[in-house]
Design an enzyme around this catalytic site. Structure first.
Site, mmCIF file in Angstrom:
data_model
loop_
_atom_site.group_PDB
_atom_site.id
_atom_site.type_symbol
_atom_site.label_atom_id
_atom_site.label_comp_id
_atom_site.label_asym_id
_atom_site.label_seq_id
_atom_site.Cartn_x
_atom_site.Cartn_y
_atom_site.Cartn_z
ATOM 1 N N VAL A 1 -0.446 -9.221 -12.856
ATOM 2 C CA VAL A 1 0.274 -8.869 -13.374
ATOM 3 C C VAL A 1 0.890 -10.255 -14.208
ATOM 4 C CG1 VAL A 1 1.503 -9.017 -10.784
ATOM 5 C CG2 VAL A 1 1.466 -10.939 -11.461
ATOM 6 N N TYR B 1 9.143 -22.567 -7.254
ATOM 7 C CA TYR B 1 9.275 -21.304 -6.776
ATOM 8 C C TYR B 1 10.708 -21.203 -6.782
ATOM 9 C CZ TYR B 1 7.860 -18.688 -1.867
ATOM 10 O OH TYR B 1 8.244 -17.368 -1.257
HETATM 11 P P1 NAD Z 1 -0.481 -14.495 0.645
HETATM 12 O O1 NAD Z 1 -0.762 -15.276 -0.118
HETATM 13 O O2 NAD Z 1 -1.023 -13.347 1.597
HETATM 14 O O3 NAD Z 1 -0.373 -12.911 -0.703
HETATM 15 C C1 NAD Z 1 0.311 -12.708 -2.611
HETATM 16 C C2 NAD Z 1 -0.930 -12.001 -3.386
HETATM 17 O O4 NAD Z 1 -0.437 -12.494 -4.370
HETATM 18 C C3 NAD Z 1 -2.250 -12.817 -2.799
HETATM 19 O O5 NAD Z 1 -3.139 -11.795 -2.426
HETATM 20 C C4 NAD Z 1 -2.636 -13.005 -4.158
HETATM 21 O O6 NAD Z 1 -4.283 -12.367 -4.176
HETATM 22 C C5 NAD Z 1 -1.701 -12.122 -5.274
HETATM 23 N N1 NAD Z 1 -1.478 -12.570 -6.916
HETATM 24 C C6 NAD Z 1 -1.181 -14.197 -7.172
HETATM 25 N N2 NAD Z 1 -1.412 -14.171 -8.212
HETATM 26 C C7 NAD Z 1 -1.119 -12.672 -8.702
HETATM 27 C C8 NAD Z 1 -1.138 -12.279 -9.418
HETATM 28 N N3 NAD Z 1 -0.778 -12.938 -10.979
HETATM 29 N N4 NAD Z 1 -1.653 -10.612 -10.098
HETATM 30 C C9 NAD Z 1 -1.748 -10.451 -8.844
HETATM 31 N N5 NAD Z 1 -1.844 -10.497 -7.891
HETATM 32 C C10 NAD Z 1 -1.892 -11.622 -7.892
HETATM 33 O O7 NAD Z 1 1.222 -14.432 0.627
HETATM 34 P P2 NAD Z 1 2.067 -13.498 1.460
HETATM 35 O O8 NAD Z 1 3.253 -14.497 2.080
HETATM 36 O O9 NAD Z 1 1.862 -12.205 1.837
HETATM 37 O O10 NAD Z 1 3.436 -13.331 -0.014
HETATM 38 C C11 NAD Z 1 3.521 -12.473 -0.912
HETATM 39 C C12 NAD Z 1 5.193 -12.273 -1.527
HETATM 40 O O11 NAD Z 1 5.791 -13.134 -0.612
HETATM 41 C C13 NAD Z 1 5.159 -13.488 -2.374
HETATM 42 O O12 NAD Z 1 6.216 -13.537 -3.680
HETATM 43 C C14 NAD Z 1 6.231 -14.772 -2.150
HETATM 44 O O13 NAD Z 1 7.005 -15.477 -2.781
HETATM 45 C C15 NAD Z 1 6.777 -14.127 -0.558
HETATM 46 N N6 NAD Z 1 7.192 -14.569 0.469
HETATM 47 C C16 NAD Z 1 6.137 -15.445 1.695
HETATM 48 C C17 NAD Z 1 7.013 -15.263 2.606
HETATM 49 C C18 NAD Z 1 6.524 -16.259 3.652
HETATM 50 O O14 NAD Z 1 6.407 -16.639 4.513
HETATM 51 N N7 NAD Z 1 4.953 -15.864 3.684
HETATM 52 C C19 NAD Z 1 8.914 -16.356 2.873
HETATM 53 C C20 NAD Z 1 8.792 -15.610 1.319
HETATM 54 C C21 NAD Z 1 8.751 -15.361 0.288
#
Ligand code: NAD
Length: 254
Positions: free
Chosen positions: A60, A149
């Protein structure tokens, strides 16, 4: 609902991959991630579960990848963009490496702005688009040591409100899901780090730190997010735009 073409960022694991699995039976899903190995693995995992998705290496923050996304949207239509890619880093601000702070903002705020910028011309031409940001409860409230964040996730709401006004006439909506803790690798890493940092068992981190903020005392399931995404794609949500949609087990009620 008619089948749609859905592009998901950061979809090699966790929430993005789970949403892809949920949508794949009814829609054309393109999963993308900055890690080539991980996105290929995710595609294979999904295939084993009977879900056929396209997979694309896509960072991204990369200008060439963003230009490619613009081309793909112009040529092949993207009905739904899910801005999901994310990373976490936890430190007091005065100890936060400046380059890390910048990286979090780039991935979780500048990235979604640029992916949205890339797909909008085609969505406008099609007079249809659904953009769904994966924000966080940290789009609405803060936790100590997560300044980058929290700033990025709060910023997503401002981005969505602004874009919603700019594209409303073209039948494009943009909304932000705001989940509390979801049981994913990202959260499992945080549990491990906090347990090590405070020299306490992982179960104590889960129950006394993480779920303490969530009155319902359970992690949000990825299927709840996927179901909300499907709702936002559907006809009953066509006038829902610029909204923060919170799935937090009561976190923000206090
Ligand atoms: P995750 O680490 O499993 O997934 C995040 C993904 O983003 C990874 O596969 C990583 O390789 C990818 N990524 C990182 N940098 C990138 C880049 N520059 N370009 C493309 N891809 C990139 O984490 P998740 O928990 O599935 O998180 C997904 C989203 O949900 C995030 O935005 C996170 O902030 C949000 N979120 C997660 C939670 C939680 O509790 N897990 C809660 C609230 C929000």
């Amino acid at each position: 609902m008619k089948p749609m073409r859905v592009f998901i960022t950061g979809a090699s694991s966790g929430i993005g991959k789970g949403i892809a699995q949920h949508l794949a039976p009814d829609h054309e899903v393109i999963i993308s991630d900055c890690s080539a190995a991980a996105i290929k693995q995710a595609q294979q995992d999904l295939k084993r579960q009977g879900c056929h998705v396209e997979a694309q290496v896509f960072d991204v923050c990369d200008a060439t990848d963003l230009a490619q996304l613009r081309k793909m949207a112009d040529e092949n239509r993207i009905d739904v963009l899910i801005n999901n890619a994310g990373i976490q880093y936890v430190k007091p601000l005065e100890e936060f490496p400046p380059e890390k702070w910048q990286q979090l903002i780039n991935v979780m705020l500048v990235g979604p702005a640029m992916t949205t910028r890339a797909v909008l011309p085609a969505m406008k031409a099609n007079n249809f688009g659904r953009i769904i940001n994966i924000g966080s409860v940290h789009s609405l409230v803060a936790s100590a040591y997560k300044s980058a964040y929290v700033a990025a996730k709060h910023g997503l709401l401002g981005l969505a409100k602004t874009v919603a006004l700019e594209v409303a006439a073209a039948n494009i909506t943009i909304n932000t899901l705001c989940p509390g803790y979801v049981d994913t690798d990202m959260v499992r890493d945080q549990i491990k780090q906090q347990a090590e940092a405070h020299q306490i068992p992982e179960s104590t981190v889960i129950n006394d730190i993480m779920l303490k903020s969530m009155p319902k005392k359970e992690f949000i399931e990825i299927s709840e997010l996927a179901g909300t995404v499907a709702f936002l794609m559907g006809p009953y949500a066509k006038n829902i735009t610029a909204q923060a949609i919170t799935l937090d087990g009561g976190w923000t009620a206090r």
